[in-house]
Design a protein around this motif. Sequence first.
Motif, PDB file in Angstrom:
ATOM      1  N   GLY A 158      -3.809   6.024  -0.253  1.00  0.00           N
ATOM      2  CA  GLY A 158      -3.320   5.215   0.866  1.00  0.00           C
ATOM      3  C   GLY A 158      -1.845   5.375   1.175  1.00  0.00           C
ATOM      4  N   ARG A 191       1.355   4.464   1.171  1.00  0.00           N
ATOM      5  CA  ARG A 191       2.134   3.355   0.626  1.00  0.00           C
ATOM      6  C   ARG A 191       1.165   2.245   0.250  1.00  0.00           C
ATOM      7  NH1 ARG A 191       5.710   2.132   5.798  1.00  0.00           N
ATOM      8  NH2 ARG A 191       3.591   2.163   6.583  1.00  0.00           N
ATOM      9  N   ASN A 221      -3.880  -1.667   0.274  1.00  0.00           N
ATOM     10  CA  ASN A 221      -4.953  -0.716   0.582  1.00  0.00           C
ATOM     11  C   ASN A 221      -6.308  -1.257   0.155  1.00  0.00           C
ATOM     12  OD1 ASN A 221      -3.336   1.296   1.800  1.00  0.00           O
ATOM     13  ND2 ASN A 221      -2.543   1.805  -0.233  1.00  0.00           N
ATOM     14  N   TYR A 272      -9.870   2.715  10.158  1.00  0.00           N
ATOM     15  CA  TYR A 272      -8.730   2.860   9.236  1.00  0.00           C
ATOM     16  C   TYR A 272      -8.360   4.313   8.973  1.00  0.00           C
ATOM     17  CZ  TYR A 272      -9.936  -1.987   8.355  1.00  0.00           C
ATOM     18  OH  TYR A 272     -10.216  -3.318   8.518  1.00  0.00           O
TER      19      TYR A 272
HETATM   20  C1  SAM Z   1      -3.528  -2.206   6.196  1.00  0.00           C
HETATM   21  S1  SAM Z   1      -2.860  -0.611   6.079  1.00  0.00           S
HETATM   22  C2  SAM Z   1      -2.414  -0.476   4.391  1.00  0.00           C
HETATM   23  C3  SAM Z   1      -1.009   0.045   4.209  1.00  0.00           C
HETATM   24  C4  SAM Z   1      -0.842   1.514   4.487  1.00  0.00           C
HETATM   25  N1  SAM Z   1      -1.211   2.288   3.308  1.00  0.00           N
HETATM   26  C5  SAM Z   1       0.565   1.875   4.931  1.00  0.00           C
HETATM   27  O1  SAM Z   1       1.185   2.733   4.308  1.00  0.00           O
HETATM   28  O2  SAM Z   1       1.034   1.323   5.941  1.00  0.00           O
HETATM   29  C6  SAM Z   1      -4.315   0.331   6.280  1.00  0.00           C
HETATM   30  C7  SAM Z   1      -4.119   1.832   6.182  1.00  0.00           C
HETATM   31  O3  SAM Z   1      -3.908   2.213   4.833  1.00  0.00           O
HETATM   32  C8  SAM Z   1      -4.601   3.412   4.504  1.00  0.00           C
HETATM   33  N2  SAM Z   1      -5.600   3.094   3.459  1.00  0.00           N
HETATM   34  C9  SAM Z   1      -6.008   1.881   3.051  1.00  0.00           C
HETATM   35  N3  SAM Z   1      -6.894   1.954   2.035  1.00  0.00           N
HETATM   36  C10 SAM Z   1      -7.066   3.256   1.782  1.00  0.00           C
HETATM   37  C11 SAM Z   1      -7.869   3.986   0.863  1.00  0.00           C
HETATM   38  N4  SAM Z   1      -8.671   3.394  -0.007  1.00  0.00           N
HETATM   39  N5  SAM Z   1      -7.803   5.345   0.900  1.00  0.00           N
HETATM   40  C12 SAM Z   1      -7.005   5.990   1.787  1.00  0.00           C
HETATM   41  N6  SAM Z   1      -6.211   5.350   2.689  1.00  0.00           N
HETATM   42  C13 SAM Z   1      -6.235   4.004   2.693  1.00  0.00           C
HETATM   43  C14 SAM Z   1      -5.252   3.879   5.797  1.00  0.00           C
HETATM   44  O4  SAM Z   1      -4.387   4.782   6.438  1.00  0.00           O
HETATM   45  C15 SAM Z   1      -5.347   2.593   6.608  1.00  0.00           C
HETATM   46  O5  SAM Z   1      -5.354   2.819   8.002  1.00  0.00           O
END
Ligand code: SAM
Length: 414
Positions: free
Chosen positions: A9, A11, A178, A226
């Motif tokens: 994810g 960050r 995430n 997502y």
């Molecule tokens: C609510 S945000 C979470 C924070 C995000 N990681 C950030 O850097 O802004 C949701 C996004 O996080 C990433 N994400 C969340 N869970 C993930 C996972 N299990 N695997 C890969 N990407 C993930 C995706 O890009 C998603 O659209």
Amino acid sequence: MAIQRVEVGERGLVASKNIRKGEKLLFVPPSLVITADSEWSCAEAGKVLKQNSVPDWPLLATYLISEASQMKSSRWRNYISALPRQPYSLLYWTRAELDRYLEASQIRERAIERITDVIGTYDDLRLRIFSNYPHLFPEEVFNIETFKWSFGILFSRLVRLPSMDGRVALVPWADMMNHSCEVDTFLDYDKPSKGVVFTTDRPYEPGEQVYISYGKKSNGELLLSYGFVPKEGTNPSDSVELSLSLEKSDKCYKEKLEALRKYELSTSQCFPIQITGWPVELMAYAYLAVSPPSMSRQFKEMSAVASNKNTTKKDLRYPEIEEQALQFILDACESSLSKYNKFLQSSGSMDLDVTSPKQLNRRLFLKQLAVDLCTSERRILFRTQYILRRRLRDIRSGELRALRLFDGLRKLFN
Ligand SMILES: C[S@@+](CC[C@H](N)C(=O)[O-])C[C@H]1O[C@@H](n2cnc3c(N)ncnc32)[C@H](O)[C@@H]1O
């Protein structure tokens, strides 16, 4: 917890010290949450949208663009500058990319519908409101590109807070968490502490990434909103949409269509299949599709169950046409499988013709997402095919045994 670069994810929030199971974390007060009632830096623009009764989603999408354009004076400037410039959702795939990579999956249709909806919403706002107030909503700022960005942010970060009457909100800081398919806890408003919290459902050690659940969604739905696909076999809520259609040559086509329409169904309908099986609605549709004219009195009942609008009778059984119904589902399953096989076999040699490194990177990234999605959807279809074949074999060998028994008895009495 602290925001850090993470493996899953990009960050995420990482535990800075030991966290116990059942702990309440975060505490974001309502004043730091973005909802449809948040104050606008440009108060006049907010007033115009509210006077026109714009619903929450388009209102929030416009709000984000407006605040982003007022960067210096917006109280959300730090939050907005930390948001991704290009959220990864399918909203950012072009039509050609959707056709190329997601031809086998029904998610392609859902993505096209979603993109059409976003364009329709923007066009409606532009015609009804923005064009009447160009000084408040100039086209250089409020255009389809900025709307795709803000809707992309909403699809990937907006949460519904059950304890705030289901109101939708962006929760800065908390939205850095995430998703994990293994976790069963989500964000909500906590009345005693008056803040948005989440309660951990497991302990975490320092340095471990802390996850929440974005809901029981299939891999396709996660990709759609997502922009990621969980590793194969790790999502217990995964499902694949199987499309079933009535045959135009069916003697009762008209009657069946009429029965379906009564329950807002059509001649082609998608049903979700999971690794554990298929829903009763799909079976009811298959019964309807294979029913002979002599069963026309049951068409309505079958359609009702297929639509899930029938509250009294949940399960349906018609032993006389069960074999045909299962064969009908198996045919649909095999036709869908051949599309997945075709894509997955050809994906290896796809995109070797691109010369620009930027274009190549994008294509390889999208292709990998599509391969991951199609592999997980195909796995469910393979399992379904196996179960259907076994059931059909059992039915057919049972029928054969009965036939032999009958033959034996006949010889005995002749
Ligand atoms: C609510 S945000 C979470 C924070 C995000 N990681 C950030 O850097 O802004 C949701 C996004 O996080 C990433 N994400 C969340 N869970 C993930 C996972 N299990 N695997 C890969 N990407 C993930 C995706 O890009 C998603 O659209």
